[in-house]
Each structure stands twice: as C-alpha cells, then as structure tokens.
Scaffold this active site. Structure first.
Site, PDB file in Angstrom:
ATOM      1  N   ASN A   1       0.892  -1.326   0.081  1.00 17.01           N
ATOM      2  CA  ASN A   1      -0.097   0.005  -0.058  1.00 17.01           C
ATOM      3  C   ASN A   1       0.881   1.312  -0.166  1.00 17.01           C
ATOM      4  O   ASN A   1       1.306   1.588   1.010  1.00 17.01           O
ATOM      5  CB  ASN A   1      -0.959  -0.092   1.215  1.00 17.01           C
ATOM      6  CG  ASN A   1      -1.807   1.146   1.478  1.00 17.01           C
ATOM      7  OD1 ASN A   1      -1.728   2.049   0.468  1.00 17.01           O
ATOM      8  ND2 ASN A   1      -2.221   1.419   2.456  1.00 17.01           N
ATOM      9  N   TRP A   2       0.817   1.830  -1.191  1.00 20.89           N
ATOM     10  CA  TRP A   2       1.968   2.901  -1.193  1.00 20.89           C
ATOM     11  C   TRP A   2       1.589   4.322  -0.586  1.00 20.89           C
ATOM     12  O   TRP A   2       2.086   5.253  -0.506  1.00 20.89           O
ATOM     13  CB  TRP A   2       2.396   3.239  -2.698  1.00 20.89           C
ATOM     14  CG  TRP A   2       2.998   2.026  -3.704  1.00 20.89           C
ATOM     15  CD1 TRP A   2       3.531   0.696  -2.933  1.00 20.89           C
ATOM     16  CD2 TRP A   2       3.476   1.903  -4.882  1.00 20.89           C
ATOM     17  NE1 TRP A   2       3.981   0.096  -3.805  1.00 20.89           N
ATOM     18  CE2 TRP A   2       4.006   0.765  -4.966  1.00 20.89           C
ATOM     19  CE3 TRP A   2       3.330   2.703  -6.140  1.00 20.89           C
ATOM     20  CZ2 TRP A   2       4.593   0.165  -6.209  1.00 20.89           C
ATOM     21  CZ3 TRP A   2       4.025   2.333  -7.097  1.00 20.89           C
ATOM     22  CH2 TRP A   2       4.427   1.027  -7.179  1.00 20.89           C
ATOM     23  N   LYS A   3       0.330   4.397  -0.410  1.00 25.46           N
ATOM     24  CA  LYS A   3      -0.233   5.369   0.230  1.00 25.46           C
ATOM     25  C   LYS A   3      -0.184   6.860  -0.645  1.00 25.46           C
ATOM     26  O   LYS A   3       0.071   6.433  -1.828  1.00 25.46           O
ATOM     27  CB  LYS A   3      -0.209   5.861   1.818  1.00 25.46           C
ATOM     28  CG  LYS A   3       0.005   4.476   2.581  1.00 25.46           C
ATOM     29  CD  LYS A   3      -0.244   4.922   4.151  1.00 25.46           C
ATOM     30  CE  LYS A   3       0.009   3.511   4.516  1.00 25.46           C
ATOM     31  NZ  LYS A   3       0.015   3.555   6.197  1.00 25.46           N
TER      32      LYS A   3
ATOM     33  N   HIS B   1      -9.356   1.249   4.624  1.00 25.13           N
ATOM     34  CA  HIS B   1      -8.241   1.427   5.349  1.00 25.13           C
ATOM     35  C   HIS B   1      -8.474   2.379   6.787  1.00 25.13           C
ATOM     36  O   HIS B   1      -9.179   3.442   6.631  1.00 25.13           O
ATOM     37  CB  HIS B   1      -7.368   2.073   4.617  1.00 25.13           C
ATOM     38  CG  HIS B   1      -5.666   1.957   5.197  1.00 25.13           C
ATOM     39  ND1 HIS B   1      -5.489   3.182   5.852  1.00 25.13           N
ATOM     40  CD2 HIS B   1      -4.756   1.178   5.114  1.00 25.13           C
ATOM     41  CE1 HIS B   1      -4.379   2.832   6.503  1.00 25.13           C
ATOM     42  NE2 HIS B   1      -3.718   1.535   6.048  1.00 25.13           N
TER      43      HIS B   1
ATOM     44  N   GLU C   1      -6.921   4.971   7.643  1.00 25.20           N
ATOM     45  CA  GLU C   1      -6.751   6.216   7.382  1.00 25.20           C
ATOM     46  C   GLU C   1      -7.957   7.002   6.846  1.00 25.20           C
ATOM     47  O   GLU C   1      -8.533   8.079   7.049  1.00 25.20           O
ATOM     48  CB  GLU C   1      -5.525   6.603   6.718  1.00 25.20           C
ATOM     49  CG  GLU C   1      -4.128   6.246   7.370  1.00 25.20           C
ATOM     50  CD  GLU C   1      -2.908   5.703   6.776  1.00 25.20           C
ATOM     51  OE1 GLU C   1      -3.061   6.024   5.445  1.00 25.20           O
ATOM     52  OE2 GLU C   1      -2.000   5.165   7.259  1.00 25.20           O
TER      53      GLU C   1
ATOM     54  N   GLU D   1      -5.450  -4.881  10.536  1.00 21.07           N
ATOM     55  CA  GLU D   1      -4.606  -3.920  10.915  1.00 21.07           C
ATOM     56  C   GLU D   1      -4.805  -3.029  12.199  1.00 21.07           C
ATOM     57  O   GLU D   1      -5.470  -2.084  12.124  1.00 21.07           O
ATOM     58  CB  GLU D   1      -4.325  -2.965   9.466  1.00 21.07           C
ATOM     59  CG  GLU D   1      -4.195  -3.383   8.308  1.00 21.07           C
ATOM     60  CD  GLU D   1      -3.690  -2.464   7.338  1.00 21.07           C
ATOM     61  OE1 GLU D   1      -2.455  -2.638   6.792  1.00 21.07           O
ATOM     62  OE2 GLU D   1      -4.272  -1.500   6.952  1.00 21.07           O
TER      63      GLU D   1
ATOM     64  N   SER E   1       3.260  -1.925  10.319  1.00 19.00           N
ATOM     65  CA  SER E   1       4.603  -1.998  10.669  1.00 19.00           C
ATOM     66  C   SER E   1       5.373  -3.308  10.045  1.00 19.00           C
ATOM     67  O   SER E   1       6.379  -3.833  10.941  1.00 19.00           O
ATOM     68  CB  SER E   1       5.071  -1.477  11.972  1.00 19.00           C
ATOM     69  OG  SER E   1       4.794  -0.346  12.122  1.00 19.00           O
TER      70      SER E   1
ATOM     71  N   GLY F   1       2.657  -0.934   4.189  1.00 20.63           N
ATOM     72  CA  GLY F   1       2.978   0.487   3.882  1.00 20.63           C
ATOM     73  C   GLY F   1       4.224   0.916   3.580  1.00 20.63           C
ATOM     74  O   GLY F   1       4.917   0.626   2.606  1.00 20.63           O
ATOM     75  N   GLY F   2       4.956   1.319   4.663  1.00 18.27           N
ATOM     76  CA  GLY F   2       6.112   1.869   4.404  1.00 18.27           C
ATOM     77  C   GLY F   2       7.333   1.019   3.863  1.00 18.27           C
ATOM     78  O   GLY F   2       7.925   1.517   2.887  1.00 18.27           O
TER      79      GLY F   2
HETATM   80  P1  PGA Z   1       2.889   0.305   7.778  1.00 21.43           P
HETATM   81  O1  PGA Z   1       1.211   0.719   6.869  1.00 21.43           O
HETATM   82  O2  PGA Z   1       3.457  -0.873   7.035  1.00 21.43           O
HETATM   83  O3  PGA Z   1       3.594   1.542   7.258  1.00 21.43           O
HETATM   84  O4  PGA Z   1       2.550   0.446   9.023  1.00 21.43           O
HETATM   85  C1  PGA Z   1       0.363  -0.383   6.755  1.00 21.43           C
HETATM   86  C2  PGA Z   1      -0.825   0.093   6.148  1.00 21.43           C
HETATM   87  O5  PGA Z   1      -1.300   1.211   6.596  1.00 21.43           O
HETATM   88  O6  PGA Z   1      -1.648  -0.500   5.345  1.00 21.43           O
END
Ligand code: PGA
Length: 250
Positions: free
Chosen positions: A9-11, A95, A97, A167, A212, A233-234
């Site tokens: 997930n590149w956001k 998600h 967010e 998550e 994470s 994500g990251g």
């Molecule tokens: P993260 O994000 O791996 O940076 O914690 C995961 C996500 O939001 O899907």
C-alpha cells in the site's frame, strides 16, 4: 489451501521517477517460482503507469480507495468500473486512514466493498482497533462490527469473495508491530467469527496482517497459521525490503 498475498500500500507517496525506480527494482528481483501473489496499490493517478511498468510480470494491481457510487456527479471520486477498466484486480476498502481522517463508517465501507465486487474487483476489507480500544478490551467487538457491516449487506458469501486485512491502528506507520502471538490471536478469532456463518468461508478467506510489517518481522508473522499474507505500507516503498518480504512468503 489459502494462497499467501503480499500487498504493498503505497499510500500518497511517490512521483513518476520514484515509481519507475520502485517498479524496476521489484520486477528485477521478482521470482517466477514464488507461490505467493504479489500486489501493489499505487496512488490512483499512477495506476495506469504502473500497469505498463508491470508488463508481462506477474504482479497484481490494486487501488487504495473506491467510490461506493456507480457513476455520476461525484466530483473527485473514482468508480469501481473505472478501476476495472484500467486493469485493477483489487481495491482496499476501509483503510484506517480513510476511516479516521475521512470519516468512513462501517456502512460506507460495506457499500464500497459491494461496489467493488459488482465491478469484478476483489476488495481488501481493512479492519482493526485503536490503542484505546485494545486497552479497553474491545478489540474483538470492533473488528466483528467492521466485518458484520459487510456480512449484513452481502452475506457471508459476499464477504468471502474479498480479502480481510487486520491492521491494528496502533501498529500502522508507528514501527510498533503486533507480536506474532497478538496478531495470531485476533486472526484466529476473526476466522472463528466467520465460521459461525460458514465453515468453508472461514477456511478459504485470506486474512492479511498489516502494521509495521517489514523484512525483519515478516517471517514470524507469516509463520502464524491464520496469517495469510501482509498489507505493507512503509516497507513497500523500498524494492529490496518489499522483495525480502515476498521471499519470506515464498
Ligand atoms: P505500515 O502501513 O506498514 O507503514 O505500518 C500499513 C498500512 O497502513 O496498510
């Protein structure tokens, strides 16, 4: 047997140059004999570019959000049919967010899930509790409610056409990962919850862990019996790190 899915997930990160670099790093290191499915979810405006960059490699493509509406005067929105049209197979819905920053309710997320299915996309239903909810002991109530919104709308068969991503909100982007035991406990409880509606749906639905996840902790997390992959994500923004996780998944 549930296939492992490793999803990036590149956001809202990247631009044309960095995305080209990331995709060439991923493509170069991708092994055709991996059993896991590799999925990338770029920002919407770059999906078509990423599709071209994928070429004939076996990387699946997804979006990070979708409108619950089919079409019409909804300025700024992107429909599920549009995502199918440009080559997406997946879309993330709900998600944390989106839920916390854009006020998406469980019901709206369920509508988005339904819209995605109708257009032939596989929705990835993101669920999870906040730190406060965990500390209050309401984790399972929260995730069950998030899942039940979809079951109430589409039935267990509808839910089972998608993927679930657990998550914990406190683990997203914080560097704090749920321990393998903490994650497994919730994954097993989610599967048990699905089983109450349908045994085969419980057995066949992929439940990803997100929060994470990185190369250093992927092995232990993915070794848990009810963790069927990761939503990353990251660590998905660095080709080497992302590929290292895919390698662990095998
Ligand atoms: P993260 O994000 O791996 O940076 O914690 C995961 C996500 O939001 O899907």
């Amino acid at each position: 047997m549930r296939r492992t899915l490793i999803a990036g997930n590149w956001k809202m990160h990247g631009q044309m140059n960095s995305i080209r670099e990331l995709m060439s790093g991923i493509s170069e290191q991708l092994q055709s004999d991996w059993r896991c499915e590799v999925l990338v979810c770029p920002p919407a405006v770059y999906i078509s570019t990423v599709k071209q960059l994928i070429g004939d490699k076996t990387v699946s493509l997804g979006a990070q959000n979708v409108s619950e509406q089919v079409q019409g005067a909804f300025t700024g929105e992107v429909s599920a049919d549009m995502l199918t049209d440009i080559g997406c197979q997946y879309v993330l819905v709900g998600h944390s967010e989106r839920r916390s920053l854009y006020g998406e309710s469980d019901e709206l997320v369920a509508d988005k899930f339904a819209a995605a299915l109708k257009a032939g996309l596989k929705p990835v239903l993101c669920i999870g509790e906040t730190l406060e909810q965990r500390e209050n002991g309401t984790t399972m109530n929260v995730v069950k409610q998030q899942i039940d919104a979809v079951i109430n709308l589409l039935g267990i068969d509808g839910l089972a056409k998608g993927v679930i991503a657990y998550e914990p909100v406190w683990a997203i982007g914080t560097g704090v990962t749920a321990s393998p035991e903490q994650a497994q406990e919730v994954h097993a409880a989610i599967r048990e919850h699905l089983k109450q509606s349908c045994t085969s749906a419980a057995q066949n639905t992929q439940i990803l862990y997100g929060g994470s996840m990185k190369a250093a902790n992927a092995e232990q997390l993915l070794a848990q019996p009810d963790i069927d992959g990761g939503l990353i994500g990251g660590a998905s923004l660095k080709a080497d790190e992302f590929i290292a996780i895919c390698k662990v998944a095998g």
